[in-house]
Design an enzyme around this catalytic site. Structure first.
Site, PDB file in Angstrom:
ATOM      1  N   ASP A  25     -17.129  30.993  10.932  1.00 49.60           N
ATOM      2  CA  ASP A  25     -16.984  29.782  11.730  1.00 49.60           C
ATOM      3  C   ASP A  25     -17.108  28.599  10.775  1.00 49.60           C
ATOM      4  OD1 ASP A  25     -19.588  29.432  11.114  1.00 49.60           O
ATOM      5  OD2 ASP A  25     -20.365  29.596  13.140  1.00 49.60           O
ATOM      6  N   THR A  79     -19.115  26.001  10.986  1.00 44.34           N
ATOM      7  CA  THR A  79     -20.386  25.302  11.002  1.00 44.34           C
ATOM      8  C   THR A  79     -21.099  25.407   9.661  1.00 44.34           C
ATOM      9  OG1 THR A  79     -20.646  25.705  13.347  1.00 44.34           O
ATOM     10  CG2 THR A  79     -22.621  25.148  12.118  1.00 44.34           C
TER      11      THR A  79
END
Length: 520
Positions: free
Chosen positions: A425, A427
């Protein structure tokens, strides 16, 4: 506006270790040190020392013990390495000079040269090489043959032969003598081998030290003190190990959460990026869980301690890293099996080599038999088999821990070679790890005016995206407007009065509720 760290405004962290916990990991106390042997991971101790099987130094894999890991052995071996180097280089030059026609380079007679080589080589073999000889003795006493068995045997035979050549040259027949009449010595060979092996040990300890430092950095994330609330409502500052399950604790703005617990009173945002990688602080209110070593925002919280000491998530993660270092990958188990038989095979080959040269070799047969047998013992040292694999695994785990990547076991590292696709991801992984204002668009009002109004409202908010808007406005040379009558609802909206007008900033649903067209 786009978020370079996370796309959700006033959102929540995705499921992670926080939600799933760390199953199968039983903490033994993050303050207790765990030491193990690199070649015999079944050997575990609670203090620095040597492996009873092979004599190798136990390495720190978990806990803090009395504090930072002791590097006294690294300093000792480094000193031995430099002294060995300083003596070995001139020793090699002295020993090799007759072989390149420089008989008179040092003006020494053959017998005097042997004494000088003895004086220079003996400290290297006996003092510099003492850790090697000690491990060699351990391997014999405990019948755990390893690479030091071969090194000790080869170096020991070469040194003893040279010793006899210097002190008792009359023992040797004429075929053992060189063209100048002196018996050949091998102090330089023994010294160079010892120095190189010590150099390898120094590099190994440095690699182990990096891994230990990575674990220590994880442990340092936990605070040392906590504010404990008394029954009368007053608070006292106590050491973290005095906090018990059920204690009420105060977490002040900007402080780290001391233990895992439940929020009883207050509201704030907590930076849980060290646990989840999520850069946007998570809103916390009564009933929410908090985790030790995470960082509190601007609010004040009262929490009830639920997990302390070895039961906190941080301690369990550290313990998991330490346990992973002690697991054996399939390739390590194969290396162990090979190393177990390798020494015996090499010794057998050395014996066969000596017998072959003795019976069918050219004269002087004993000299050739002895030298070639010693050469087999030294050259065939299984350093790579015994150490390369466990060192690479341990260093990989340590570097991973430093980068925030935790391995559950060594097998996972080995299996990574088969990975052809990595899915991550965004993040804090492919981005900066924090929100920033990159683009904005408004209709019906100038961009600068609109951004100043938005920043004027958001400067009263503690939300990280609101702070990113304020910083973005300032970076463009704008001054946020002064706002009053500020109101906010976490995760939904903020609003305030600026220049007699009500300014609304929030989610699409909030704006639509106030008849604001968001579909343009």
């Amino acid at each position: 506006m786009t978020d370079t760290g996370h796309a959700h405004h006033h959102g929540h962290a995705p499921p992670s270790l926080l939600d799933k916990g760390v199953p199968g990991v039983a903490g033994s106390g993050h303050k207790a040190a765990v030491y193990t042997c690199l070649m015999h991971p079944e050997i575990v101790g609670d203090a620095p020392g040597s492996c009873p099987k092979c004599g190798m130094t136990l390495i720190l894999v978990a806990g803090t013990g009395a504090g930072e890991s002791d590097d006294s052995e690294l300093r000792d071996l480094t000193l031995r390495m430099w002294i060995g180097t300083a003596l070995s280089i001139p020793l090699v030059i002295l020993a090799m000079s007759p072989m390149v026609g420089l008989h008179d380079l040092f003006g020494l007679q053959p017998r005097a040269r042997g004494w000088v080589e003895f004086v220079m080589g003996t400290p290297v073999v006996l003092w510099v090489g003492w850790p090697i000889l000690r491990k060699f003795w351990f391997s014999l006493v405990h019948r755990e043959l390893n690479m030091y068995s071969l090194i000790g045997l080869g170096v020991g035979l070469a040194y003893l032969f040279s010793l006899a050549a210097v002190f008792f040259p009359a023992w040797f027949p004429q075929e053992f003598r060189e063209h100048d009449g002196a018996v050949g010595t091998y102090f330089e060979a023994a010294a160079v081998i010892v120095t190189l092996v010590i150099l390898g040990d120094v590099l190994q300890l440095r690699a182990m030290g990096q891994t230990s430092q990575a674990i220590q950095q994880l442990l340092k994330r936990a605070p040392n003190l906590a504010w404990r609330l008394r029954d009368d409502g007053s608070e006292e500052q106590v050491a973290l190990d005095m906090v018990a399950v059920g204690n009420r604790l105060r977490v002040k703005p900007g402080e780290k959460v001391p233990v895992d617990g439940i929020v009883l009173e207050g509201a704030s945002r907590i930076d849980e990026s060290m646990m989840t990688g999520e850069p946007v602080p998570v809103a916390k209110a009564a009933g929410d869980k908090v985790f030790g070593a995470t960082v509190n925002g601007n609010g004040s919280l009262t929490i009830r301690a639920e997990r302390v000491d070895a039961d906190t998530l941080l301690a369990r993660i550290v313990h998991m890293v330490g346990e992973a270092q002690r697991t054996r990958a399939p390739i390590q188990r194969l290396a162990d099996v090979i190393a177990a038989y390798f020494v015996q095979v090499v010794v057998g080959i050395a014996v066969v080599t000596a017998l072959t040269w003795w019976f069918v070799g050219s004269d002087p047969r004993f000299t050739y038999a002895f030298l070639n047998a010693v050469a087999v013992l030294i050259v065939a040292c299984p350093c790579a088999v015994g150490l390369a694999t466990p060192i690479s695994m341990t260093v990989a785990m340590g570097q991973g821990a430093r980068a925030g990547i935790l391995f559950r076991n060594a097998e996972a590292i080995e299996r990574m070679r088969d990975i052809d696709t990595v899915v991550v991801d965004k993040t804090g992984t492919l981005t900066r790890g924090h929100p920033a204002l990159t683009d904005f668009a408004f209709e019906g009002i100038g961009d600068d005016e609109a951004l100043s109004l938005t920043a004027g409202v958001e400067q009263l908010s503690e939300h990280p995206i609101g702070l990113a808007i304020v910083e973005g406005a300032k970076a463009r040379g704008l001054v946020p407007k002064t706002a009053g009558a500020f109101e906010a609802v976490n995760g939904l909206w903020v609003q305030a009065d600026i220049d007699g007008k009500r300014v609304l900033v929030g989610s699409r649903q909030f704006l639509e509720q106030h008849k604001v067209d968001t579909k343009k």
